[in-house]
Design an enzyme around this catalytic site. Structure first.
Site: not given
Length: 230
Positions: A90-91
């Site tokens: 995930d970012r």
């Protein structure tokens, strides 16, 4: 005398007309079914010189090589051509991301049946008890079903790079670092698991995937491995 209207006779007439139409047009139910057979999925291809790239992904970097919105992407850190991420991160998560140019190797790493364990270091809000952690070890019910049993333990704060920006801490609530090992890859799974037992994740670092780890790999840097010699 005129016979009364019969639903049975009408239905029989419709069936006869349908059968006659199918015969004349050369169609049948079995033919229709066969025309919709799915093509088998293409097998992942190997390459002559397979490589793996280990990347220590910083916070706020997307796991992709292009972005029309001008956000930080893999291209800003990895100049290696023709490699693709084996799995995602995930970012807002940090740590180990594997990339490879070999389709077969990529499939082996990401295939759920292989049950490749991934180790995460999660800084959570609060201090979980053993009974809290036991829920994760047994599996918890998320919106997309039960999780597989996880390996979970409390750990000392790891010696890691400072996050930019830093996490938002509340002065009156302590935090705890957990080591969590899972062999699934659901979307935001670790965060959802800790939130489920009442301890939201503030910072998440993936330390290890299978045999590969972050050891001696600075944040924002990568290392290339020649897999043809393995």
């Amino acid at each position: 005398m005129t016979q009364p209207f019969s639903n049975k006779n009408s239905n029989q007439q419709r069936k006869t007309r349908t059968a006659r139409h199918n015969k004349n047009s050369g169609h049948s139910n079995s033919a229709n079914r066969s025309s919709f057979k799915r093509k088998p999925a293409a097998k992942p291809k190997s390459v002559a010189n397979p490589i793996i790239v280990l990347f220590n992904k910083p916070f706020d970097v997307l796991c992709q090589f292009t972005d029309e919105q001008g956000r930080k992407i893999l291209k800003d850190y990895i100049p290696v051509p023709d490699v693709y991420a084996a799995g995602r991160l995930d970012r807002d998560s940090e740590g180990l991301l594997l990339l490879t140019n070999d389709g077969k190797l990529q499939a082996q790493i990401t295939e759920p049946k292989k049950k490749t364990f991934k180790t995460y270091w999660a800084q959570v809000e609060g201090i979980p008890t053993e009974s809290d952690l036991e829920q994760l070890r047994q599996g918890v019910e998320l919106k997309d079903g039960m999780t597989l049993p996880a390996k979970v333990s409390i750990m000392q704060q790891p010696k890691v790079w400072p996050r930019t920006p830093p996490i938002r801490e509340r002065a009156n609530i302590p935090t705890t670092w957990l080591e969590i090992q899972i062999c699934e890859g659901r979307n935001r799974q670790v965060r959802r698991m800790t939130a489920h037992i009442g301890y939201p994740t503030l910072r998440l670092i993936r330390y290890k995937i299978g045999q590969w780890s972050l050891d001696d790999l600075e944040n924002g840097t990568y290392r290339q491995l020649d897999m043809s010699k393995k």
